[in-house]
Design a protein around this motif. Structure first.
Motif, PDB file in Angstrom:
ATOM      1  N   LEU A 149       0.840  -1.049  -0.097  1.00 27.80           N
ATOM      2  CA  LEU A 149       0.079   0.045  -0.077  1.00 27.80           C
ATOM      3  C   LEU A 149       0.702   1.326   0.022  1.00 27.80           C
ATOM      4  O   LEU A 149       0.589   2.446  -0.535  1.00 27.80           O
ATOM      5  N   TRP A 150       1.955   1.155   0.643  1.00 23.13           N
ATOM      6  CA  TRP A 150       2.842   2.364   0.839  1.00 23.13           C
ATOM      7  C   TRP A 150       3.588   2.460  -0.700  1.00 23.13           C
ATOM      8  O   TRP A 150       4.216   3.456  -0.959  1.00 23.13           O
TER       9      TRP A 150
ATOM     10  N   LEU B 220       5.916   3.295  -6.740  1.00 22.16           N
ATOM     11  CA  LEU B 220       6.257   2.424  -7.974  1.00 22.16           C
ATOM     12  C   LEU B 220       5.633   3.009  -9.466  1.00 22.16           C
ATOM     13  O   LEU B 220       6.203   3.200 -10.364  1.00 22.16           O
ATOM     14  N   LEU B 221       4.206   3.166  -9.113  1.00 24.35           N
ATOM     15  CA  LEU B 221       3.467   3.600 -10.403  1.00 24.35           C
ATOM     16  C   LEU B 221       3.864   5.324 -10.680  1.00 24.35           C
ATOM     17  O   LEU B 221       3.925   5.373 -11.992  1.00 24.35           O
ATOM     18  N   PHE B 222       4.366   5.941  -9.658  1.00 26.71           N
ATOM     19  CA  PHE B 222       4.914   7.507 -10.178  1.00 26.71           C
ATOM     20  C   PHE B 222       6.102   7.171 -10.799  1.00 26.71           C
ATOM     21  O   PHE B 222       6.216   7.923 -11.979  1.00 26.71           O
TER      22      PHE B 222
ATOM     23  N   GLY C  13       7.043   8.211 -14.774  1.00 23.02           N
ATOM     24  CA  GLY C  13       7.976   9.111 -15.159  1.00 23.02           C
ATOM     25  C   GLY C  13       9.081   8.500 -16.335  1.00 23.02           C
ATOM     26  O   GLY C  13       9.367   9.090 -17.355  1.00 23.02           O
ATOM     27  N   VAL C  14       9.200   7.146 -16.309  1.00 21.09           N
ATOM     28  CA  VAL C  14       9.978   6.413 -17.134  1.00 21.09           C
ATOM     29  C   VAL C  14       9.388   6.491 -18.283  1.00 21.09           C
ATOM     30  O   VAL C  14       9.796   6.731 -19.585  1.00 21.09           O
TER      31      VAL C  14
END
Length: 114
Positions: A90-91, A96-98, A102-103
């Motif tokens: 959850l943290w 990771l999605l952000f 960006g990638v």
């Protein structure tokens, strides 16, 4: 089946009601899942609101009530789950999605330049 006694009734003490309301807004409805127990019309949410008010009225702190609910229903009941092994995803997932976004954005910009 009658509704819980304090599900829709505010506490007589405004300070206690403010504590209960603030806590209810941070607890997830287990039926609706997208709403807090303060906003949900589900019977379980009404029972949980009553329970929160009863415990606050009896002198428990919001932290004690939250701890009891987490123990009973698991960390998922809280919109602010503690950082632990079972809530690590959850943290980490938003980070990771952000990073993935960006990638992908950098890759898209590089392809457009060519």
């Amino acid at each position: 089946m009658p509704t819980a006694p304090l599900a829709y009734t505010q506490l007589p003490d405004p300070a206690q009601e403010a504590k209960a309301k603030a806590l209810m807004e941070t607890l997830r409805c287990l039926v609706c899942q997208g709403q807090s127990i303060a906003d949900s019309n589900a019977d379980l949410a009404a029972d949980m609101r009553s329970l929160v008010r009863q415990r606050i009225q009896s002198g428990e702190t919001p932290e004690q009530v939250r701890a009891w609910l987490v123990k009973r229903y698991g960390s998922w009941v809280s919109y602010k789950p503690p950082l632990a092994a079972d809530t690590l995803i959850l943290w980490i997932a938003p980070l990771l999605l952000f990073a993935l976004g960006g990638v992908l954005a950098v890759g898209s910009l590089k392809r457009r330049r060519r």
